[in-house]
Enzyme design. Structure first.
Site, PDB file in Angstrom:
ATOM      1  N   ILE A  18      43.298  39.468  46.008  1.00  0.00           N
ATOM      2  CA  ILE A  18      44.159  40.032  44.579  1.00  0.00           C
ATOM      3  C   ILE A  18      44.024  39.135  43.722  1.00  0.00           C
ATOM      4  CG2 ILE A  18      46.148  40.718  44.042  1.00  0.00           C
ATOM      5  CD1 ILE A  18      47.024  41.862  46.807  1.00  0.00           C
ATOM      6  N   CYS A  19      43.740  39.418  42.540  1.00  0.00           N
ATOM      7  CA  CYS A  19      43.449  38.656  41.257  1.00  0.00           C
ATOM      8  C   CYS A  19      42.788  37.618  41.549  1.00  0.00           C
ATOM      9  CB  CYS A  19      45.061  38.466  40.890  1.00  0.00           C
ATOM     10  SG  CYS A  19      45.171  37.780  39.053  1.00  0.00           S
ATOM     11  N   GLN A  20      43.190  36.293  41.400  1.00  0.00           N
ATOM     12  CA  GLN A  20      42.527  35.127  41.642  1.00  0.00           C
ATOM     13  C   GLN A  20      42.255  34.827  43.130  1.00  0.00           C
ATOM     14  OE1 GLN A  20      44.677  31.338  41.527  1.00  0.00           O
ATOM     15  NE2 GLN A  20      43.153  30.235  40.538  1.00  0.00           N
ATOM     16  N   GLY A  62      41.177  37.508  44.676  1.00  0.00           N
ATOM     17  CA  GLY A  62      40.004  38.236  44.886  1.00  0.00           C
ATOM     18  C   GLY A  62      38.739  37.419  44.336  1.00  0.00           C
TER      19      GLY A  62
END
Lengths: 363, 346
Positions: A154-156, A158
């Site tokens: 998720i986000c960073q 990811g």
């Protein structure tokens, strides 16, 4: 009120609106003192692995009201960003992506980075990606006696998951990226614009770890009027609703519960990703090894949010065509960077989409 | 709850009076909300005392939101029930915020929860006594060429003074861009008001008017904040902040070392060594584990395939070749995976 220009209110309606505002404030004097529980975490969990401050939790679906043991045979590891805390994916009963996944039979693990302190200043991206993610993945591979596990970044987190999968392709069976920045130089990426001219060496050499206050200030200034003015006028609307106020305060707690960022990892991330745009231009090195996204041949589900002000859709969608996977799918979510975890739409759509996608690839 | 009751009684009188004033026929600009800030301060005081998160949210409301919303209420009161076009309203809003020199963004940023690490003005506040004292004492020599036994100290102080000047300049350049965004926000506000002038599109509440301003301000800000000019100004500001902060830290270290205090540089150095040792220790551990696994596999594969009853009592000697792959394994930086056992499928 035709012919009066853009304002359609009268003195009387204005006075009525003021009285309603006053009533809300009055109610707030009670509700603000009645709210006692804004703890987070909807789901029972247990620590299964630890390396320093980093902990891997397994979430227990069988403790839910309609709970059940996982039907999925492959565990799903959720890797969150270093900024903010991972409990956003299990915030409360009716706002929990984790819960939604468990209810559908997934076997869910979340990696919690903890709060880095001064002694963690010299942790590098290699530590976060190869040591911590790698350690958690190896633990699961060993426990489940299988080559690879499913990873949801998720986000960073990811971006980290992409790096991990590229460096260790055999350890990941299916990869899901959610609101993940890939192209850091899209024209609508405000953070990308601001960091590009930054002397990040001077920044980290001066600050050491990057303090949470600095991170929060930076995020607030992305939309200063909405995030620091309008939101708190909006708070008055829910002052007479204890449940809604509780939800608001829980979200406030999450927003301002930011860990400091380990200095060296921050330096490397800004240089290689925000400034170097390494996923597109190449040159990302983790622990001396080059990250080549073409090494990723596993199925990929890339989920992005259409109104994401932190990771614009174009930034996420740039992943298409960069990997070696011939099974790449995208899921567009109608909402923003936070709504994708906590909105009611997210609860309906996101866990189901992930579960269906994984199930199709389990056959 | 005597305090709350007092607040309620006072508040009721206040709001009723304001409502009466609004309903009465008033000339333009006469309906005002005297004491709004006091009322909100009072409310905030009584609203606190629950959870810390509740108190913090109330503080954030009181820091900014109530002030801006109060001003918007005053603007609305000026025009309630009167014909007014978009230009009149936008102009009155601009005047309320300071006229042609208004910089609403500067006001918002100044009241954000910041620290000495973020907001330039707060940095100055925190460091001001020290910097002013240094400037006062050193004004005579700061600009002189450095020489003599104190030359290094003088140069250091000159650099510090220069960093302060640089930060002020970069702060002004950044503020100029925010001011530009502010002026653009007023123009956008007027255009948005104009678009709401058609029948059926009018704004029915103060809140709607307030939200319209927020939209205008955010759009103007995004336009500037995504520009290369802002990128340069932002970077220059942050770099100047870090330069000044770094030089301040050097001074503190200098002072500390004079008294034999451990400095940040020394602590960092120790932390770096620990992390490097940990990393090296993990690599060695992984290499040893790989060696042991390899050795076990080779032992198993080289064991003679004879019935146990006739097996030699002594273990078979290890083949010399085991050393070579072992040496290779030490170059691996990550722990090799254990041999996967037959895996369950999903």
């Amino acid at each position: 009120m035709e012919g009066l220009g853009p304002l359609g209110f009268t003195p009387d309606s204005l006075a009525q609106e003021s009285l309603r505002f006053q009533a809300k404030l009055r109610a707030g004097l009670d509700t603000l003192h009645q709210v006692h529980d804004i703890d987070y975490g909807a789901t029972a969990r247990e620590e299964v692995w630890r390396d320093g401050k980093v902990v891997l939790y397994r979430f227990r679906g069988n403790t839910l009201p309609n709970g059940r043991a996982p039907t999925a045979r492959v565990p799903l590891l959720i890797v969150y960003a270093l900024v903010n805390r991972p409990y956003m994916v299990d915030l409360q009963d009716d706002k929990s992506i984790v819960r939604g996944l468990l209810e559908r039979g997934e076997d869910v693990y979340v990696l919690d980075w903890g709060y880095p302190d001064r002694s963690d200043r010299y942790l590098e991206l290699e530590d976060y990606i190869q040591r911590y993610i790698g350690g958690a993945v190896d633990h699961l591979r060993h426990e489940y006696r299988m080559d690879g596990v499913n990873v949801l970044g998720i986000c960073q987190g990811g971006a980290f998951s992409l790096c991990f999968t590229a460096l260790n392709p055999h350890k990941v069976r299916n990869l899901i990226t959610m609101v993940t920045p890939v192209d850091f130089h899209t024209s609508d990426n405000m953070l990308g614009n601001w960091t590009r001219g930054l002397d990040v060496d001077l920044f980290v050499d001066t600050l050491g770890n990057v303090p949470a206050d600095v991170m929060n200030w930076c995020y607030l200034t992305l939309k200063p009027w909405r995030l620091f003015v309008q939101k708190y006028v909006g708070m008055v609307d829910v002052l007479d609703d204890p449940k809604a106020l509780e939800d608001f305060l829980r979200m406030e707690k999450w927003i301002f519960d930011s860990p400091d960022q380990a200095g060296e990892a921050f330096r490397q991330f800004v240089k290689q990703f925000y400034q170097g745009n390494g996923f597109l231009k190449g040159g990302i090195e983790i622990g001396g090894r080059t990250v080549d996204l073409r090494n990723i041949e596993v199925p990929i589900l890339n989920i992005y949010a259409e109104q994401d002000h932190l990771v614009p859709p174009a930034s996420s969608r740039a992943l298409d065509g960069l990997t070696g996977s011939d099974d790449y799918s995208e899921l567009s979510f109608r909402g923003g960077h936070i709504g994708i975890y906590v909105s009611s739409r997210a609860q309906r759509e996101v866990p189901q989409a992930i579960h269906d996608w994984l199930a199709q690839r389990a056959k | 709850m005597q305090g709350v009751d007092d607040f309620e009684a006072w508040n009721r009188r206040y709001w009723n009076a304001w409502g009466d004033a609004l309903r009465a026929t008033q000339p333009a600009g006469a309906a005002t909300m005297p004491g709004w800030t006091d009322a909100m301060d009072w409310w905030s005081r009584f609203a606190r005392g629950g959870l810390p998160q509740g108190d913090e949210a109330v503080s954030r409301f009181n820091a900014q939101a109530q002030g801006w919303f109060g001003q918007m209420q005053q603007l609305a009161a000026q025009f309630a029930g009167r014909p007014a076009n978009a230009g009149d309203i936008a102009s009155a809003w601009r005047q309320a915020l300071g006229g042609d020199g208004a910089n609403p963004f500067a006001q918002v940023f100044a009241n954000m929860p910041g620290s000495t690490q973020t907001d330039p003005s707060k940095m100055f506040e925190a460091f001001a006594p020290w910097l002013q004292s240094m400037q006062r004492d050193g004004r005579s020599w700061l600009s002189l060429p450095a020489f003599g036994f104190a030359r290094e100290h003088q140069e250091r102080w000159q650099h510090l003074a220069q960093a302060q000047v640089d930060l002020q300049e970069q702060g002004q350049a950044y503020q100029a861009l925010l001011a530009e965004a502010g002026q653009d926000a007023f123009s956008r506000f007027e255009r948005k008001l104009e678009a709401r002038s058609a029948p059926g599109k009018q704004l029915d509440t103060v809140r709607a008017l307030f939200d319209l301003w927020i939209d205008a301000a955010e759009e103007a800000y995004a336009d500037i904040a995504l520009s290369p000019r802002f990128r340069d100004a932002y970077a220059a500001l942050v770099n100047a902040q870090m330069t000044l902060r770094g030089r301040m830290q050097k001074e503190v270290e200098q002072l500390g070392s004079q008294f034999g205090m451990p400095t940040r540089t020394e602590v960092d150095s120790a932390h770096r060594k620990i992390v490097e040792l940990e990393r090296e220790q993990r690599r060695l551990r992984d290499a040893i584990e790989a060696l042991m696994r390899q050795s076990s596999r080779m032992q198993a594969s080289s064991a003679p395939e004879v019935p146990p009853a006739v097996a030699p009592k002594k273990a078979a000697p290890k083949p010399a070749a085991t050393k070579k792959p072992a040496a290779k394994a030490t170059t691996k930086s990550t722990r090799p995976a254990s041999k996967p056992k037959p895996g369950r499928t999903r």
